[in-house]
Write an enzyme that holds these catalytic residues in place. Structure first.
Site, PDB file in Angstrom:
ATOM      1  N   CYS A  36       0.824  -1.218   0.000  1.00  0.00           N
ATOM      2  CA  CYS A  36       0.000   0.000   0.000  1.00  0.00           C
ATOM      3  C   CYS A  36       0.855   1.264   0.000  1.00  0.00           C
ATOM      4  O   CYS A  36       0.343   2.357  -0.245  1.00  0.00           O
ATOM      5  CB  CYS A  36      -0.931   0.023   1.205  1.00  0.00           C
ATOM      6  N   CYS A 105      -2.172  -3.354   8.433  1.00  0.00           N
ATOM      7  CA  CYS A 105      -1.862  -2.046   9.038  1.00  0.00           C
ATOM      8  C   CYS A 105      -1.372  -2.256  10.468  1.00  0.00           C
ATOM      9  O   CYS A 105      -0.468  -1.553  10.933  1.00  0.00           O
ATOM     10  CB  CYS A 105      -3.083  -1.147   9.024  1.00  0.00           C
TER      11      CYS A 105
HETATM   12 FE1  FES Z   1      -1.576  -0.056   4.257  1.00  0.00          FE
HETATM   13 FE2  FES Z   1      -3.278   0.620   6.089  1.00  0.00          FE
HETATM   14  S1  FES Z   1      -3.695   0.312   3.964  1.00  0.00           S
HETATM   15  S2  FES Z   1      -1.134   0.443   6.297  1.00  0.00           S
END
Ligand code: FES
Length: 137
Positions: A36, A105
């Site tokens: 991400c 996360c």
């Molecule tokens: Fe990657 Fe939350 S979407 S840390």
């Protein structure tokens, strides 16, 4: 994809605890998630074997901010040994859970703590290998 966050997640996202930097920190950890692209930075002040202060900066999603906020609360005032035992699962439980797509996360939060402790050990001339081995990159 629709999902809902717990009230605790929303609270830590809207009012994150321990945000910022520590000048002359004893240990600094920075981790990122390659998928991400979110980045988390954690600063530790350590007195003896106790984490006397901790601050973080997270450039990431709401769950990343909430998990880093909760992780700092969970290790502040604790011993290094206790902080090393912090798991992403414990952080998630403390936040009353996360949607499955947001579990990574919380992993970032655990890694940020371990990375900062590893940096502290390195600065102390202690082999950080046992901690680095625990960081699941
Ligand atoms: Fe990657 Fe939350 S979407 S840390």
């Amino acid at each position: 994809m629709a999902f809902t966050y717990s009230e605790k997640v929303m609270d830590h996202f809207a009012n994150p605890r321990n945000v910022g930097e520590i000048e002359n920190a004893d240990g600094i950890g920075e981790v990122g998630n390659s998928k991400c692209g979110d980045i988390m930075k954690m600063y530790l002040k350590i007195d003896g074997d106790t984490i006397s202060d901790v601050k973080f900066k997270t450039f990431g999603c709401g769950a990343a901010i909430a998990t880093s906020s909760m992780a700092t609360e969970m290790i502040k005032g604790k011993t290094i040994d206790d902080a090393l035992k912090l798991t992403n699962k414990a952080v998630m439980e403390a936040l009353d859970g996360l949607p499955p797509v947001k579990v990574h996360c919380s992993v970032l939060a655990e890694e940020a703590v371990k990375s900062a402790l590893s940096d502290y050990y390195e600065r102390q001339g202690i082999d950080p290998e046992p901690i680095v081995g625990k960081i699941d990159k």
